[in-house]
Design a protein around this motif. Structure first.
Motif, PDB file in Angstrom:
ATOM      1  N   PRO A 214      -0.339  62.357-101.249  1.00 43.53           N
ATOM      2  CA  PRO A 214       0.238  63.693-101.139  1.00 43.53           C
ATOM      3  C   PRO A 214       1.034  64.060-102.380  1.00 43.53           C
ATOM      4  N   ALA A 215       1.082  65.364-102.662  1.00 46.75           N
ATOM      5  CA  ALA A 215       1.737  65.820-103.888  1.00 46.75           C
ATOM      6  C   ALA A 215       3.211  65.425-103.932  1.00 46.75           C
ATOM      7  N   GLY A 216       3.876  65.364-102.787  1.00 46.06           N
ATOM      8  CA  GLY A 216       5.295  65.040-102.778  1.00 46.06           C
ATOM      9  C   GLY A 216       5.606  63.603-103.120  1.00 46.06           C
ATOM     10  N   VAL A 217       4.591  62.735-103.143  1.00 43.89           N
ATOM     11  CA  VAL A 217       4.846  61.322-103.434  1.00 43.89           C
ATOM     12  C   VAL A 217       5.343  61.151-104.865  1.00 43.89           C
ATOM     13  N   GLY A 218       4.694  61.810-105.813  1.00 45.43           N
ATOM     14  CA  GLY A 218       5.121  61.705-107.209  1.00 45.43           C
ATOM     15  C   GLY A 218       6.524  62.228-107.425  1.00 45.43           C
ATOM     16  N   THR A 219       6.847  63.360-106.789  1.00 51.91           N
ATOM     17  CA  THR A 219       8.201  63.914-106.914  1.00 51.91           C
ATOM     18  C   THR A 219       9.226  62.980-106.288  1.00 51.91           C
ATOM     19  N   GLY A 220       8.903  62.455-105.116  1.00 52.43           N
ATOM     20  CA  GLY A 220       9.825  61.521-104.462  1.00 52.43           C
ATOM     21  C   GLY A 220      10.055  60.273-105.289  1.00 52.43           C
ATOM     22  N   LEU A 221       8.997  59.794-105.952  1.00 49.10           N
ATOM     23  CA  LEU A 221       9.146  58.607-106.794  1.00 49.10           C
ATOM     24  C   LEU A 221      10.062  58.894-107.976  1.00 49.10           C
ATOM     25  N   VAL A 227      17.775  58.004-108.844  1.00 46.11           N
ATOM     26  CA  VAL A 227      18.880  57.403-108.078  1.00 46.11           C
ATOM     27  C   VAL A 227      19.082  55.953-108.493  1.00 46.11           C
ATOM     28  N   ARG A 228      17.983  55.247-108.757  1.00 44.37           N
ATOM     29  CA  ARG A 228      18.106  53.862-109.200  1.00 44.37           C
ATOM     30  C   ARG A 228      18.804  53.789-110.552  1.00 44.37           C
ATOM     31  N   TYR A 229      18.436  54.676-111.479  1.00 42.48           N
ATOM     32  CA  TYR A 229      19.127  54.722-112.767  1.00 42.48           C
ATOM     33  C   TYR A 229      20.622  54.990-112.564  1.00 42.48           C
ATOM     34  N   LEU A 230      20.930  55.928-111.679  1.00 42.85           N
ATOM     35  CA  LEU A 230      22.322  56.272-111.416  1.00 42.85           C
ATOM     36  C   LEU A 230      23.084  55.072-110.869  1.00 42.85           C
ATOM     37  N   ALA A 231      22.468  54.338-109.944  1.00 37.50           N
ATOM     38  CA  ALA A 231      23.119  53.160-109.369  1.00 37.50           C
ATOM     39  C   ALA A 231      23.329  52.079-110.426  1.00 37.50           C
ATOM     40  N   ILE A 232      22.320  51.844-111.259  1.00 34.42           N
ATOM     41  CA  ILE A 232      22.443  50.837-112.311  1.00 34.42           C
ATOM     42  C   ILE A 232      23.528  51.236-113.303  1.00 34.42           C
ATOM     43  N   ALA A 285      11.413  53.492-103.847  1.00 32.94           N
ATOM     44  CA  ALA A 285      10.506  53.588-104.995  1.00 32.94           C
ATOM     45  C   ALA A 285       9.302  52.670-104.824  1.00 32.94           C
ATOM     46  N   LEU A 286       9.524  51.473-104.268  1.00 31.34           N
ATOM     47  CA  LEU A 286       8.408  50.554-104.036  1.00 31.34           C
ATOM     48  C   LEU A 286       7.397  51.156-103.062  1.00 31.34           C
ATOM     49  N   VAL A 287       7.883  51.742-101.982  1.00 25.66           N
ATOM     50  CA  VAL A 287       6.990  52.343-100.990  1.00 25.66           C
ATOM     51  C   VAL A 287       6.209  53.507-101.611  1.00 25.66           C
ATOM     52  N   LEU A 288       6.911  54.384-102.324  1.00 24.95           N
ATOM     53  CA  LEU A 288       6.246  55.543-102.924  1.00 24.95           C
ATOM     54  C   LEU A 288       5.295  55.118-104.034  1.00 24.95           C
ATOM     55  N   HIS A 289       5.657  54.091-104.764  1.00 23.03           N
ATOM     56  CA  HIS A 289       4.736  53.566-105.786  1.00 23.03           C
ATOM     57  C   HIS A 289       3.472  53.023-105.127  1.00 23.03           C
ATOM     58  N   GLY A 290       3.627  52.319-103.997  1.00 14.97           N
ATOM     59  CA  GLY A 290       2.458  51.836-103.273  1.00 14.97           C
ATOM     60  C   GLY A 290       1.582  52.971-102.786  1.00 14.97           C
ATOM     61  N   ALA A 291       2.202  54.054-102.299  1.00 15.68           N
ATOM     62  CA  ALA A 291       1.426  55.212-101.847  1.00 15.68           C
ATOM     63  C   ALA A 291       0.685  55.853-103.005  1.00 15.68           C
ATOM     64  N   GLU A 292       1.335  55.941-104.158  1.00 12.53           N
ATOM     65  CA  GLU A 292       0.702  56.554-105.319  1.00 12.53           C
ATOM     66  C   GLU A 292      -0.451  55.702-105.840  1.00 12.53           C
ATOM     67  N   GLY A 560      14.772  59.844-114.985  1.00 10.71           N
ATOM     68  CA  GLY A 560      13.858  59.496-113.902  1.00 10.71           C
ATOM     69  C   GLY A 560      12.555  60.266-113.986  1.00 10.71           C
ATOM     70  N   ALA A 561      12.643  61.544-114.377  1.00  8.55           N
ATOM     71  CA  ALA A 561      11.425  62.339-114.534  1.00  8.55           C
ATOM     72  C   ALA A 561      10.570  61.816-115.684  1.00  8.55           C
ATOM     73  N   LEU A 562      11.214  61.364-116.763  1.00 10.89           N
ATOM     74  CA  LEU A 562      10.473  60.844-117.909  1.00 10.89           C
ATOM     75  C   LEU A 562       9.580  59.682-117.516  1.00 10.89           C
ATOM     76  N   ALA A 563      10.067  58.850-116.593  1.00 12.33           N
ATOM     77  CA  ALA A 563       9.291  57.674-116.193  1.00 12.33           C
ATOM     78  C   ALA A 563       7.997  58.060-115.488  1.00 12.33           C
ATOM     79  N   GLY A 564       7.919  59.290-114.965  1.00  9.36           N
ATOM     80  CA  GLY A 564       6.711  59.720-114.267  1.00  9.36           C
ATOM     81  C   GLY A 564       5.687  60.391-115.156  1.00  9.36           C
ATOM     82  N   TYR A 565       6.018  60.612-116.441  1.00  8.58           N
ATOM     83  CA  TYR A 565       5.092  61.270-117.355  1.00  8.58           C
ATOM     84  C   TYR A 565       4.616  60.283-118.415  1.00  8.58           C
TER      85      TYR A 565
END
Length: 683
Positions: A214-221, A227-232, A285-292, A560-565
Motif C-alpha cells: 500500500p502507498a502508505g507503507v513508504g510514508t510510514g517507513l 522518529v528513530r533518528y530523533l530518539a538516537i 520500521a522493521l514491520v513496514l520494511h518487511g511490507a515494502e 528520515g525522508a532522505l533515507a527513502g529516496y
C-alpha cells in the motif's frame, strides 16, 4: 547413409513434435520469482514454472478441458481430455508469445482477435501438457535494469504479484506468483522454489493491475525512520550534556549535591524515554520494511515468517540491532534513574555502558541506508556516522537544556547562585554546539558532493529537494543560535553579575532561561541603554531555545525522508525506465543509457492486462531542460515500429544534462487520443 537420414529425420520430428508455443530465453539474474499455485485447487490440474522461470507449464489430468485465454480474452491454448494440446492461430498471443521479447509480428487476423472471435485450432502435442511464455510476468526492458517500482536498487523487494487466468471446464482459475528484484549488495530474502524471470506489465487474472505494498507503507517507513533518528539524537545529546558539560562542573565543585542528583535522575528518565521511543520506532520500521520488501500490507508483514524474512535483509538487521540496543539502554537508564544518584551513580559504570550503547545507535543509520551500498562507502559511512553524532550532540544537548537543567536549578535559591550555575553550564555547552554546527556543515557538504551528480539534482530529484529542505531548516536553526549567542547571552551574564531583585526572577521565568550557548562579555553593549527586564530576557531565551529544538526536529524529519529516496549518484548506471498509464493504456519508456549524447528510446504500449496495443498516429518529442550549456530546442523523435505495441528510435540526441520531458501522443482503440509527458533524468 539411409540409416543416418532416418535418425536425423526422427530427431527433427521429435523436436518439432515436442515444441510448444514458447521457446526459452536467457535468464535475467537480477530477478527472482516463485509460483504460488492455482486457485481454486482443481484435482488433476498442475501448473509450474519451467525453463528457469521463463515459461508457465500446464498439465491437464482433470478429465475435462482446460483453456488458457489470450491477452484480449480470446481463446489461446486448450488442453483436451484426450491429451491433445492446441493453439489458436487467430490469437495474437500465439505469435507474441513465441518470442520472449514479444517482437514476433502477428497476422492481421490475429491482431483483430477478441473474446468472441472464431478460433482456428492447430494441434501442438498429445501428452496433455503445454508450456508458454506469458508477458504479464516478463520484464521487457534491458536485462539487469530495476523496474520502476523498485524504490532502492540496493534492497531486495517484490516488484509485482502476477496473476494469469485459466479456465477448467468453465471454472475460472487464477495462477499466481511473485516477482522479486534481488537487490544490489543486500542480503537475500529467502523464497520458496526460486526461479529467474523478467516481468513486464502486471495484469491480474481479469486484467486487474498487480498488487504492491500500500502507498502508505513508504510514508510510514519514512516517519518511523525520522522518529528513530530523533530518539538516537536525543539519547546521544543527553549523554554529551551529562558527560562533557555537567560532569566537569561537578568535578570542580560548582554543582551542589542536591542539584547534581536532580540533574542525574531527570537525565536518566529522559534517556529511558528516548530509548523507548527508539525501540518502538525500530520495531515499526522493521514491520513496514518487511511490507515494502514483500509487497504486502502491514497485517501480512506481522507474520513471524515475514518478520524473519525482513530481519534477514541488511536494512532489517540494523533495525533489529537498533531495537535491541535501545531496549538495553532503556533498562540501564531506567535503573539508574531510580537510584539516589541517577545516571552518574555506580562510579559512572551506568554512564559508560549507556555511552557504548549510544555509539552503536549512532552507527546504525549509516549502515542501513544508502551509504553502505554506494561505491564510495569507504567515505560515506564514516561521514554519515559523524553527521549523525553531530546532529545528536546539538539537538539532544538543547533538549537537555530545556527539559533537564530547569528541573535541577529549582533545588537552588532564586537569584545570583542560580544564574551563575546557568552561565557556567552554557559556557561549557557553547563549544559543543559550535563544534556540532561545524561538523554538520562539513559532513553535509561532503555527503552532498558524493551523493549528487550536479547542482541541478537539488531541484530535479526527490533526494535533492529533501536536501534543500534540510539545508533551509538547518540554516534557520543556526540563525537562531547566533542571535541567542550574540544578543541574549550577554544580557543573561549581565543579569547574573548585577544580582537583580528576586521578584523579577520568579522560578517559572528563570527555569526556561537555562539553555543558551556561551557568550562573550557584555561590555560591547551601550552602557546607557536601559537593560531589559529579567523576565523579558528569560522569555526571549526560552523562545529561542524552543525554536531551535523544533527546527532541528524538522531537520531530522527531512533526514528520515532522505533515507527513502535513492541518491542521484546511485541511479547513474544503466538506462532509465518509466511507466505511465492513462485511459487504460500503459506506456513503458526506456531511455538507454540516459546520459548526455546519443540515446536509444524504446516505447512499449500495452493495455492493463499486458496485451500490446495497436496504436496509430504515434508522435514522440523530447523537450530539453533549457539550461545553459545545452540546447533548448525540442527534438522530434522518429520512431520505428518493431512489433505490435513496440517502437524504437536510435541515436536520439539528448545533449543537455537534467530532466527531459518525453512527450508521447498516440491514438489507441477504445481510448481515443492519449497524450503523456514523461520526465526522464539525463545524467
Amino acid at each position: 547413409m539411409r540409416r543416418t537420414v532416418v535418425i536425423v529425420a526422427a530427431v527433427v520430428a521429435v523436436l518439432l513434435g515436442s515444441a510448444g508455443p514458447a521457446a526459452a530465453h536467457d535468464d535475467d539474474p537480477a530477478y527472482e520469482t516463485t509460483i504460488a499455485g492455482a486457485t481454486p485447487r482443481v484435482p488433476g490440474l498442475t501448473v509450474a514454472l519451467g525453463h528457469g522461470g521463463t515459461e508457465l507449464q500446464v498439465v491437464n489430468r482433470t478429465g475435462g478441458t482446460v483453456e488458457v485465454p489470450g491477452y484480449r480474452g480470446e481463446p489461446y491454448l486448450r488442453l483436451l481430455p484426450d491429451g491433445r494440446t492446441q493453439e489458436n492461430l487467430r490469437s495474437q498471443a500465439t505469435y507474441v508469445n513465441r518470442d520472449p521479447t514479444g517482437r514476433t509480428a502477428a497476422p492481421a487476423s490475429a491482431d483483430a482477435s477478441g473474446p468472441r472471435s472464431p478460433a482456428r485450432w492447430r494441434t501442438t502435442g498429445r501428452d496433455g501438457r503445454v508450456a508458454f511464455h506469458d508477458h504479464r510476468i516478463h520484464w521487457m526492458g534491458a536485462p539487469g535494469t530495476p523496474a520502476p517500482q523498485v524504490r532502492d536498487p540496493a534492497v531486495r523487494q517484490v516488484v509485482e504479484r502476477w496473476r494469469v487466468p485459466l479456465d477448467a471446464d468453465g471454472r475460472r482459475v487464477a495462477v499466481t506468483g511473485t516477482l522479486v528484484w534481488k537487490g544490489r549488495g543486500a542480503s537475500a530474502v529467502p523464497t520458496a522454489a526460486p526461479v529467474t524471470v523478467s516481468p513486464v506489465g502486471g495484469g491480474g487474472a481479469d486484467g486487474a493491475p498487480a498488487r504492491t505494498a500500500p502507498a502508505g507503507v513508504g510514508t510510514g517507513l519514512a516517519v518511523a525512520r525520522a522518529v528513530r533518528y530523533l530518539a538516537i539524537g536525543g539519547a546521544a545529546g543527553l549523554l554529551v550534556l551529562l558527560l562533557v558539560v555537567w560532569s566537569p562542573l561537578r568535578g570542580r565543585g560548582v554543582v551542589p549535591d542536591d542539584t547534581d542528583d536532580a540533574f542525574a535522575r531527570r537525565t536518566g528518565r529522559l534517556l529511558t524515554l528516548a530509548a523507548g521511543a527508539g525501540v518502538v520506532a525500530s520495531v515499526v520500521a522493521l514491520v513496514l520494511h518487511g511490507a515494502e520488501v514483500a509487497g504486502t500490507g502491514v497485517g501480512d508483514a506481522l507474520r513471524p515468517s515475514a518478520l524473519g524474512d525482513a530481519a534477514r535483509t541488511r536494512v532489517g538487521a540494523w533495525f533489529v540491532v537498533t531495537a535491541v540496543a535501545s531496549a538495553w539502554l532503556a533498562v540501564v537508564a531506567g535503573a539508574a534513574a531510580r537510584t539516589s544518584t541517577g545516571v552518574r551513580g555506580a562510579a559512572g559504570r551506568s554512564a559508560l555502558l549507556a555511552a557504548l550503547l549510544c555509539a552503536v545507535l549512532v552507527v546504525a543509520p549509516a549502515l542501513d541506508g544508502h551509504a553502505v551500498s554506494s561505491p564510495t562507502s569507504w567515505a560515506l559511512v564514516p561521514i554519515q556516522i559523524v553527521h549523525v553524532a553531530g546532529m545528536g550532540a546539538w539537538l539532544g544537548g538543547l533538549a537537555g537544556l530545556v527539559l533537564v537543567l530547569p528541573h535541577a536549578l529549582r533545588t537552588l535559591p532564586e537569584g545570583r547562585e542560580r544564574l551563575a550555575l546557568t552561565s557556567s553550564v552554557l559556557v561549557r555547552f557553547s563549544p559543543v554546539a559550535l563544534g556540532a554546527v561545524a561538523v554538520l556543515t562539513l559532513a553535509g557538504t561532503v555527503l552532498a558532493i558524493l551523493h549528487l551528480t550536479t547542482l541541478y539534482d537539488l531541484t530535479d530529484t526527490a533526494y535533492g529537494r529533501a536536501i534543500l529542505v534540510k539545508v533551509v531548516l538547518l540554516t534557520a536553526a543556526i540563525g537562531v543560535a547566533v542571535a541567542q549567542r550574540e544578543v541574549l547571552l550577554p544580557r543573561l551574564r549581565r543579569l547574573a553579575a548585577g544580582e537583580p531583585a528576586a521578584e523579577d526572577l520568579r522560578a517559572d521565568e528563570v527555569a526556561p532561561v537555562e539553555g543558551p550557548s556561551a557568550a562573550g562579555p557584555a561590555d560591547d553593549e551601550d552602557d546607557d541603554a536601559p537593560a531589559p527586564p529579567p523576565a523579558a530576557t528569560a522569555h526571549h531565551v526560552r523562545l529561542a531555545l524552543r525554536s531551535e529544538v523544533l527546527l532541528l526536529v524538522a531537520v531530522l524529519a527531512a533526514t528520515g525522508a532522505l533515507a527513502g529516496y535513492p541518491p542521484p549518484r546511485a541511479d547513474t548506471s544503466g538506462p532509465a525506465v518509466v511507466v505511465r498509464e492513462a485511459s487504460g493504456v500503459r506506456l513503458l519508456l526506456t531511455v538507454d543509457p540516459a546520459r548526455t549524447g546519443r540515446n536509444a528510446l524504446r516505447l512499449q504500449v500495452t493495455g492493463r492486462s499486458g496485451v500490446p496495443v495497436v496504436a496509430s498516429g504515434l508522435t514522440v518529442r523530447a523537450v530539453p531542460p533549457g539550461r545553459s550549456g545545452g540546447s533548448d530546442v525540442p527534438v522530434t523523435v522518429a520512431v520505428t515500429r518493431t512489433a505490435p505495441g513496440r517502437w524504437v528510435a536510435e541515436d536520439v540526441p539528448l545533449d543537455t544534462r537534467g530532466t527531459w520531458r518525453i512527450e508521447v501522443g498516440l491514438t489507441a482503440p477504445g481510448a481515443g487520443r492519449v497524450s503523456q509527458s514523461i520526465a526522464v533524468r539525463v545524467r
